[in-house]
Write an enzyme that holds these catalytic residues in place. Structure first.
Site, PDB file in Angstrom:
ATOM      1  N   LYS A 290      94.985  10.546  73.426  1.00  0.00           N
ATOM      2  CA  LYS A 290      95.144  10.401  74.884  1.00  0.00           C
ATOM      3  C   LYS A 290      94.640   9.056  75.352  1.00  0.00           C
ATOM      4  CE  LYS A 290      94.242  14.887  76.235  1.00  0.00           C
ATOM      5  NZ  LYS A 290      93.605  15.034  74.975  1.00  0.00           N
TER       6      LYS A 290
ATOM      7  N   GLU B  52      92.379  24.493  65.122  1.00  0.00           N
ATOM      8  CA  GLU B  52      90.983  24.342  65.597  1.00  0.00           C
ATOM      9  C   GLU B  52      90.682  25.320  66.731  1.00  0.00           C
ATOM     10  OE1 GLU B  52      89.806  21.574  68.467  1.00  0.00           O
ATOM     11  OE2 GLU B  52      91.697  20.483  68.497  1.00  0.00           O
TER      12      GLU B  52
HETATM   13  N1  PSU Z   1      91.683  16.200  72.761  1.00  0.00           N
HETATM   14  C1  PSU Z   1      92.458  17.116  73.388  1.00  0.00           C
HETATM   15  N2  PSU Z   1      92.081  18.398  73.426  1.00  0.00           N
HETATM   16  C2  PSU Z   1      90.920  18.819  72.854  1.00  0.00           C
HETATM   17  C3  PSU Z   1      90.109  17.850  72.169  1.00  0.00           C
HETATM   18  C4  PSU Z   1      90.531  16.560  72.162  1.00  0.00           C
HETATM   19  O1  PSU Z   1      93.503  16.770  73.917  1.00  0.00           O
HETATM   20  O2  PSU Z   1      90.613  20.006  72.913  1.00  0.00           O
HETATM   21  C5  PSU Z   1      88.878  18.307  71.477  1.00  0.00           C
HETATM   22  C6  PSU Z   1      89.157  18.400  69.973  1.00  0.00           C
HETATM   23  O3  PSU Z   1      88.499  19.532  69.456  1.00  0.00           O
HETATM   24  C7  PSU Z   1      88.535  17.138  69.422  1.00  0.00           C
HETATM   25  C8  PSU Z   1      87.367  16.964  70.342  1.00  0.00           C
HETATM   26  O4  PSU Z   1      88.146  17.239  68.089  1.00  0.00           O
HETATM   27  O5  PSU Z   1      87.842  17.348  71.625  1.00  0.00           O
HETATM   28  C9  PSU Z   1      86.819  15.550  70.353  1.00  0.00           C
HETATM   29  O6  PSU Z   1      85.663  15.520  71.115  1.00  0.00           O
HETATM   30  P1  PSU Z   1      84.735  14.205  71.116  1.00  0.00           P
HETATM   31  O7  PSU Z   1      85.534  13.158  71.797  1.00  0.00           O
HETATM   32  O8  PSU Z   1      83.512  14.625  71.872  1.00  0.00           O
HETATM   33  O9  PSU Z   1      84.473  13.900  69.677  1.00  0.00           O
END
Ligand code: PSU
Ligand code: MN
Length: 367
Positions: free
Chosen positions: A222, A87
């Site tokens: 996390k 990603e």
């Molecule tokens: N968790 C991480 N690093 C990240 C992300 C999540 O430890 O970079 C990023 C990923 O791209 C994930 C996104 O898909 O955040 C999720 O964001 P949201 O919670 O806004 O859906």
């Protein structure tokens, strides 16, 4: 960089037939307005067309018209060689420069060292791109915050406006699946945020995994998220959660959490067999493979949980909401832990790239 004209040059032969088919079909649809005879003609035409393509019709080639897949990845997919998707939100919003670029390039190196082909995914000037160049990775790393954090919902907007978007787990999964890639390595996925019973804040990553045939290798979720609710939601959405050599759900910076995964599998071969079985049975959707951070890089549970709580408190005070939450928390936790969390984050991503490569290799052997 604009990629206009790329697709016409690179289109496989069959796609020209499909374009021609579409044109003739539009014409017949148009004529349908005038006579039932043309409706009949259209039916006959469709039958003839699909019986011709019955055995060699391939979804992927139709979609080739709208996305750019670099040649190395295209060739690997065509020859059934292993490809691992990566990603780009992790580059733009997940880590600071220059560590983000270094990490992204190292991920590609690791995947190659196993004999698989890396495919970092983003939307570049409105073109969903599978397999970024080193320059494009560098651009996203340097201009991170200016690139849009793009989840699947945002793809049509970013593409139609010809913007550049860094793709989250959800958008990366959907574009990877369009290209025919089955395995994807990342750090952590989004999930159900703490307080979701009030805020409804549930990452689109989970919805995407419910629908898209892809295996996402991550280090768990996390504890900025509500892990218990995330597991419940994954269950509701029929998403299998595998623990690689573990029974406990890993919590990203730490190897364990109080929660259990659905099933434990101990080898890449077993995981590949599960994937093959699922999709052969036409049970659509993704599989989450959780891979604990290597012991030597895992963090002290007390320290990291304290940092997470502090970051969450600060976030709530500042009133940060929506898709700004995750990037804010990641940066804040890094500051509170004086960079230790970033070092762990990088190592667990590498570890996931290794496992994803092995799974992709075993999966290809079975196809
Ligand atoms: N968790 C991480 N690093 C990240 C992300 C999540 O430890 O970079 C990023 C990923 O791209 C994930 C996104 O898909 O955040 C999720 O964001 P949201 O919670 O806004 O859906
Ligand atoms: Mn959200």
């Amino acid at each position: 960089m604009v990629f206009k004209g790329y697709f016409l040059k690179k289109l496989p032969k069959k796609s020209y037939f499909l374009m021609l088919y579409k044109k003739i079909d539009y014409l017949i649809c148009y004529l349908n307005n005038y006579s039932k005879f043309f409706l009949f003609l259209q039916y006959q035409f469709m039958v003839a067309f699909f019986s011709y393509f019955k055995y060699n019709y391939n979804d992927r080639e139709v979609i080739f018209m709208n996305i750019k897949i670099n040649q190395e990845v295209q060739l690997a997919l065509k020859e059934n060689r292993p490809v691992v998707a990566l990603e780009s939100t992790i580059i733009s919003h997940g880590m600071p420069y220059p560590e983000n670029v270094e990490t992204a390039l190292n991920c590609e190196k690791i995947i190659r060292s196993f004999g698989a082909v890396p495919a970092t995914i983003a939307i570049i000037n409105g073109v969903p791109t599978v397999g970024l160049t080193a320059e494009e990775i560098d651009f996203l790393g340097k201009n991170g915050k200016e690139a849009f954090k793009t989840s699947t919902r945002d793809i049509p907007y970013i593409v139609s406006k010809k913007y550049t978007g860094a793709t989250t787990v959800s958008a990366t999964s959907s574009i990877a699946a369009m290209a025919g890639i089955k395995v994807f390595a990342t750090g952590g996925i989004g999930g159900v945020h703490r307080g979701a019973t009030e805020t409804f804040d549930i990452s689109a990553d989970l919805e995407e995994l419910a629908e898209t045939n892809i295996a996402v290798v991550c280090a768990g979720a996390k504890s900025i998220l509500d892990l218990g609710l995330t597991l419940e939601y994954l269950e509701t959405k029929r998403i299998e959660v595998i623990g690689y050599q573990t029974d406990a759900l890993p919590a990203f910076y730490t190897r364990t959490s109080p929660f259990k995964v659905n099933h434990r599998l101990d080898t890449p071969l077993e995981i590949a067999s599960l994937l093959k079985t699922k999709w052969d049975l036409r049970l659509h959707g993704g599989v989450l493979i959780t891979n604990p951070i290597p012991e030597q890089f895992s963090m002290n549970e007390e320290i990291i949980n304290k940092a997470i709580n502090e970051a969450l408190e600060e976030m709530n005070k500042l009133g940060i909401t929506g898709n700004k939450k995750t990037p804010y928390l990641l940066a804040k936790i890094k500051d509170i832990t004086s960079g230790n969390s970033l070092a762990s984050n990088i190592e667990l991503v590498y570890n996931n790239c290794r496992l994803a490569s092995q799974i992709a290799i075993e999966y290809c052997k079975q196809c």
